[in-house]
Design an enzyme around this catalytic site. Structure first.
Site, PDB file in Angstrom:
ATOM      1  N   LEU A   1       0.852  -1.180   0.000  1.00  0.00           N
ATOM      2  CA  LEU A   1       0.000   0.000   0.000  1.00  0.00           C
ATOM      3  C   LEU A   1       0.893   1.237   0.000  1.00  0.00           C
ATOM      4  CD1 LEU A   1      -2.577  -1.141   2.697  1.00  0.00           C
ATOM      5  CD2 LEU A   1      -2.966  -1.040   0.225  1.00  0.00           C
ATOM      6  N   ALA A   2       0.298   2.386  -0.284  1.00  0.00           N
ATOM      7  CA  ALA A   2       1.111   3.603  -0.307  1.00  0.00           C
ATOM      8  C   ALA A   2       1.870   3.772   1.000  1.00  0.00           C
ATOM      9  CB  ALA A   2       0.224   4.818  -0.571  1.00  0.00           C
ATOM     10  N   GLU A   3       1.210   3.540   2.134  1.00  0.00           N
ATOM     11  CA  GLU A   3       1.890   3.615   3.415  1.00  0.00           C
ATOM     12  C   GLU A   3       1.387   2.575   4.393  1.00  0.00           C
ATOM     13  OE1 GLU A   3       3.904   7.430   2.459  1.00  0.00           O
ATOM     14  OE2 GLU A   3       1.831   6.857   2.128  1.00  0.00           O
ATOM     15  N   THR A   4       2.313   2.124   5.218  1.00  0.00           N
ATOM     16  CA  THR A   4       1.991   1.346   6.409  1.00  0.00           C
ATOM     17  C   THR A   4       2.454   2.151   7.611  1.00  0.00           C
ATOM     18  OG1 THR A   4       2.179  -0.792   5.292  1.00  0.00           O
ATOM     19  CG2 THR A   4       2.437  -0.782   7.683  1.00  0.00           C
TER      20      THR A   4
ATOM     21  N   HIS B   1      -2.510  10.493   5.611  1.00  0.00           N
ATOM     22  CA  HIS B   1      -3.623   9.539   5.570  1.00  0.00           C
ATOM     23  C   HIS B   1      -3.377   8.348   6.490  1.00  0.00           C
ATOM     24  CE1 HIS B   1      -1.322   7.015   2.715  1.00  0.00           C
ATOM     25  NE2 HIS B   1      -2.223   6.081   2.936  1.00  0.00           N
TER      26      HIS B   1
END
Length: 259
Positions: free
Chosen positions: A42-45, A71
Site C-alpha cells: 500500500l502507499a503507506e503502512t 492519511h
C-alpha cells in the site's frame, strides 16, 4: 500480530486512500518494518508504539521510510479510537522525523494538526517539468516536494505523467494543483521515486497546499478534492504555522500477520 487496513479521507470503503496500521508493543527492526510495508504493498503502512501519554508513530512506503504521512496517521487514529481502546477524543502522536502531531475526533470527523510547509518559487525549467504532458504556470519547492500550479481543474484531470522521468527528480514527489470547480482547490500527487506512482489522497501534501491556497484565496478555511481515481475529500484550515486537515475514514480489513 494485528493489522488493520483503513480507507482514509473517505466516508465509504473502496475510495479515499488505503493505509495499513500495525500496532506494536515495541519497535521491530527497520528492516522488518520495511519488509512488512513492502508485503502490504500500500502507499503507506503506519507502525505505532504507546509511549506514556502519547504514541510514537512511523510510516513506510513499499520502498522507504517517510518523514510525514497524513492519511496513515488518520488511519492510525481511527484504529485507536475504534478498536484499540483509546478512551478520549484527542490522540497525541510523536514522530521522530516530524515532531508532535495530534488528531482530534468530533463525531465521525477526524482532524489532523500538522506543521505547515514553507514554499519558495523556483524556475520552470524543462528538467523539472519534462515528466508532465501539460506545462504548469508556476513551480515551487517545499520541504519534501515540488508543487506545480496549473490553470484549472481540467488540466489537473488531463495530466498524463511520465513516471520514469518524474522518478529522477531529487524530491519525495510532485504536487500538482489548481483552483477547483466544486472545491477551493484540487490536486494530484505523483511519487514514483518513493514507490507510489500516484497516491490516492495525500494528507502531507496538504501541509504545502493549504498555506499556498489560504494566501491566494485570502481565507483560512478551505475545501479540497484530490482527483485520483479513488478521490479524496478534505476539509482544511490554516492555523498560523500549522494546518488542520480533516476527513473521514472506514475500516476495510482486520487481520493478523505472522513473523
Amino acid at each position: 500480530m494485528k493489522l488493520y487496513q483503513i480507507d482514509a479521507f473517505s466516508k465509504s470503503v473502496f475510495s479515499g486512500n488505503p493505509a495499513a496500521v500495525c500496532p506494536l508493543e515495541e519497535w521491530l527492526s527497520d528492516t522488518v518494518m520495511q519488509k512488512i510495508a513492502a508485503e502490504n504493498n500500500l502507499a503507506e503502512t503506519a507502525f505505532y508504539v504507546k509511549n506514556s501519554d502519547n504514541y510514537e508513530i512511523r510510516w513506510f512506503t513499499p520502498k522507504i521510510e517517510v518523514d510525514l504521512c497524513g492519511h496513515a496517521t488518520l488511519a492510525a487514529a481511527y484504529v485507536l479510537f475504534h478498536f484499540e481502546n483509546h478512551n478520549n477524543n484527542l490522540i497525541e502522536f510523536y514522530s521522530p522525523r516530524s515532531g508532535n502531531l495530534t488528531v482530534t475526533k468530533t463525531g465521525d470527523l477526524l482532524s489532523l494538526n500538522f506543521p505547515a510547509d514553507t514554499l519558495e518559487p523556483i524556475p520552470l525549467t524543462s528538467q523539472i517539468t519534462d515528466g508532465l504532458n501539460i506545462k504548469p504556470i508556476q513551480a515551487f519547492k517545499g520541504k519534501s516536494d515540488y508543487m506545480f500550479l496549473f490553470n484549472n481543474e481540467e488540466e489537473i484531470l488531463n495530466l498524463d505523467p511520465n513516471f520514469e522521468k518524474i522518478s529522477k527528480l531529487a524530491v519525495r514527489g510532485i504536487i500538482v494543483t489548481a483552483k477547483g470547480n466544486n472545491s477551493d482547490f484540487v490536486s494530484r500527487f505523483f511519487a514514483p521515486q518513493s514507490g507510489i506512482n500516484e497516491d490516492p489522497v495525500t494528507g502531507s501534501a496538504h501541509t504545502t497546499l493549504i498555506p499556498y491556497w489560504a494566501n491566494e484565496l485570502n481565507k483560512t478555511q478551505l475545501s479540497a478534492i484530490q482527483l485520483s481515481e479513488r478521490r479524496g475529500y478534505l476539509e482544511c484550515e490554516l492555523l498560523e504555522n500549522r494546518v488542520r486537515i480533516s476527513g473521514y475514514a472506514k475500516c476495510y480489513l482486520i487481520g493478523e500477520y505472522f513473523l
